[in-house]
Design an enzyme around this catalytic site. Structure first.
Site, mmCIF file in Angstrom:
data_model
loop_
_atom_site.group_PDB
_atom_site.id
_atom_site.type_symbol
_atom_site.label_atom_id
_atom_site.label_comp_id
_atom_site.label_asym_id
_atom_site.label_seq_id
_atom_site.Cartn_x
_atom_site.Cartn_y
_atom_site.Cartn_z
ATOM 1 N N ASP A 82 50.406 44.353 38.327
ATOM 2 C CA ASP A 82 49.649 43.543 39.072
ATOM 3 C C ASP A 82 49.647 41.861 38.627
ATOM 4 O OD1 ASP A 82 47.879 42.596 41.361
ATOM 5 O OD2 ASP A 82 46.233 43.091 40.504
ATOM 6 N N HIS A 83 50.019 40.829 39.272
ATOM 7 C CA HIS A 83 50.070 39.680 38.556
ATOM 8 C C HIS A 83 50.697 39.458 37.172
ATOM 9 C CE1 HIS A 83 47.372 38.178 41.645
ATOM 10 N NE2 HIS A 83 46.587 39.131 41.626
ATOM 11 N N HIS A 180 39.959 36.427 45.081
ATOM 12 C CA HIS A 180 39.560 37.519 44.004
ATOM 13 C C HIS A 180 38.252 37.539 43.644
ATOM 14 C CE1 HIS A 180 44.318 37.001 43.070
ATOM 15 N NE2 HIS A 180 44.140 38.474 43.339
ATOM 16 N N GLY A 181 37.940 38.732 43.294
ATOM 17 C CA GLY A 181 36.546 38.948 42.845
ATOM 18 C C GLY A 181 35.357 39.065 44.060
ATOM 19 N N HIS A 213 46.162 39.844 48.660
ATOM 20 C CA HIS A 213 45.413 40.315 47.472
ATOM 21 C C HIS A 213 44.126 39.852 47.995
ATOM 22 C CE1 HIS A 213 48.313 40.380 43.968
ATOM 23 N NE2 HIS A 213 49.247 40.261 45.065
ATOM 24 N N ASN A 256 45.489 44.922 48.399
ATOM 25 C CA ASN A 256 45.196 45.152 47.292
ATOM 26 C C ASN A 256 43.275 45.096 47.226
ATOM 27 O OD1 ASN A 256 47.448 44.517 46.473
ATOM 28 N ND2 ASN A 256 47.113 42.986 45.076
ATOM 29 N N ILE A 257 42.950 46.208 46.381
ATOM 30 C CA ILE A 257 41.613 46.244 46.202
ATOM 31 C C ILE A 257 41.149 46.497 44.936
ATOM 32 C CG2 ILE A 257 39.675 47.905 46.821
ATOM 33 C CD1 ILE A 257 41.079 48.144 49.656
ATOM 34 N N SER A 259 37.740 44.896 43.253
ATOM 35 C CA SER A 259 36.415 44.704 42.980
ATOM 36 C C SER A 259 35.577 45.682 43.671
ATOM 37 C CB SER A 259 35.982 43.303 43.853
ATOM 38 O OG SER A 259 36.705 42.277 43.068
HETATM 39 P P1 13P Z 1 39.681 42.075 44.900
HETATM 40 O O1 13P Z 1 38.804 41.063 43.985
HETATM 41 O O2 13P Z 1 39.402 41.437 46.298
HETATM 42 O O3 13P Z 1 39.436 43.524 44.898
HETATM 43 O O4 13P Z 1 41.278 41.868 44.681
HETATM 44 C C1 13P Z 1 42.005 42.526 43.982
HETATM 45 C C2 13P Z 1 43.488 41.889 43.835
HETATM 46 O O5 13P Z 1 43.954 41.191 44.510
HETATM 47 C C3 13P Z 1 44.204 42.626 42.651
HETATM 48 O O6 13P Z 1 45.680 41.818 42.824
HETATM 49 O O1 G3H Z 2 43.786 40.243 40.655
HETATM 50 C C1 G3H Z 2 42.976 40.554 39.754
HETATM 51 C C2 G3H Z 2 42.679 42.186 39.781
HETATM 52 O O2 G3H Z 2 41.066 42.338 39.987
HETATM 53 C C3 G3H Z 2 42.718 42.572 38.051
HETATM 54 O O3 G3H Z 2 41.585 41.856 37.464
HETATM 55 O O4 G3H Z 2 42.987 40.878 35.700
HETATM 56 O O5 G3H Z 2 40.447 41.280 35.438
HETATM 57 O O6 G3H Z 2 42.146 43.391 35.583
HETATM 58 P P1 G3H Z 2 41.748 41.892 35.819
HETATM 59 ZN ZN ZN Z 3 45.639 39.826 43.180
#
Ligand code: 13P
Ligand code: G3H
Ligand code: ZN
Length: 315
Positions: A82-83, A180-181, A213, A256-257, A259
């Protein structure tokens, strides 16, 4: 079965008007909660690992835990970075057993995003791994990157065709109002995703899998449990689930989930510790957090993503 890529998952999800849940994993309990729910519902899933998760839990631990989950639950699972912020982390995950990586070069100008994404695609494809990239900027916090609301920007439909053609990428994350968050929208405002932008993008790149995301819905029952047991989450607001359902029926194939899982785990731990301060066996509180994660994931699969029972068509 072995880990799979997302190719067949996305093809079936696109045709069937549903989406695959991509859940972030950081430890054993999170992996167990997610995969037990998906296993019982016969749902294909993506387990995704951020740079922060690798730093916290160690790459090998996460891979081995996911492999264990795969032995226990007979469902198609893709293991995804992820990312990914640069070529090196993507390469490390390709070399280290992942079946999918994201190169997130969305913070760079368009041409640089293309260049870096293309480099990752070439390496990954040579090794049988698929790639997700991003156009547009989501607000919120991931690891050390904090994108303010002013710096966030919607994906421009005019750019997507050229980006996909030039990079050869397998799926595309877009910005249509998610973030995000746990604090996605201002209190008192009506959360609304930009479906007009999504539909315009669908027209430009037909049959191409889109990724959303920042798609947690921030379930208020868990926010309440946290706040009633010593927590302080003020004005935590997520994406309404009916809008996620609408997205899942469209070209959005991956949602993507993270939070929501964090809230479920934290709510369980807080509740147990608050109600019985004498507890100090980690199993007593972690099992309640893990059960919350299972409940949340089962609900997402059945009532939001529509991916229940779809494992067989992906095998
Ligand atoms: P949330 O913070 O909405 O759960 O998004 C997660 C995410 O996009 C991980 O890449
Ligand atoms: O997109 C972000 C995800 O929630 C992952 O979060 O980089 O704190 O692990 P993190
Ligand atoms: Zn993300």
């Amino acid at each position: 079965m072995a880990l799979v890529t997302t190719t067949k998952m996305f093809k079936k999800a696109y045709e069937g008007g549903y989406a695959i849940g991509a859940f972030n994993v950081n430890n054993m309990e999170i992996i167990q909660g997610i995969t037990e729910a998906a296993g019982e519902l016969n749902a294909p899933i993506i387990l995704q690992v951020s740079a922060g998760a690798r730093k916290y839990a160690n790459h090998q631990y996460l891979v081995k835990l996911v492999e264990a989950a795969l032995e226990i639950n007979d469902i198609p699972i893709a293991l995804h970075l992820d990312h990914g912020a640069d070529f090196d982390i993507c390469k490390s995950c390709v070399d280290g057993g992942f079946t999918s990586v994201m190169i997130d070069a969305s913070k760079y100008p368009f041409e640089e995003n293309i260049e870096l994404t293309k480099k990752v695609v070439e390496y990954a494809h040579d090794h049988g791994v698929v790639v997700e990239a991003e156009l547009g900027k989501l607000a919120g916090i991931e690891d050390d990157v904090n994108v303010s609301e002013e710096d966030s920007s919607y994906t421009q439909p005019d750019e997507v065709e050229e980006f996909v053609d030039k990079t050869g990428v397998d799926s595309l994350a877009i910005a249509i109002g998610t973030s995000h968050g746990a604090y996605k929208f201002k209190p008192g405002t009506k959360p609304q995703l930009r479906f007009d932008i999504l539909h315009e993008i669908e027209k430009r790149i037909p049959e191409f899998p889109i990724v959303l995301h920042g798609a947690s819905s921030v379930p208020q029952e868990y926010v309440k449990i946290i706040n009633e047991h010593g927590g302080k989450l003020k004005d935590a607001i997520g994406v309404p689930e009916d809008q996620l359902r609408e997205a899942a029926r469209s070209a959005v194939c991956k949602i993507n989930i993270d939070s929501d899982l964090r809230l479920g785990l934290t709510a369980g731990i807080r509740q147990v510790m608050w109600e019985d301060p004498s507890i100090f066996d980690p199993r007593d509180y972690l099992k309640v957090g893990r059960a919350n994660i299972k409940t949340i994931v089962a609900h997402k699969i059945k009532d939001v993503l529509g991916s229940d029972g779809k494992a067989d068509e992906v095998r």
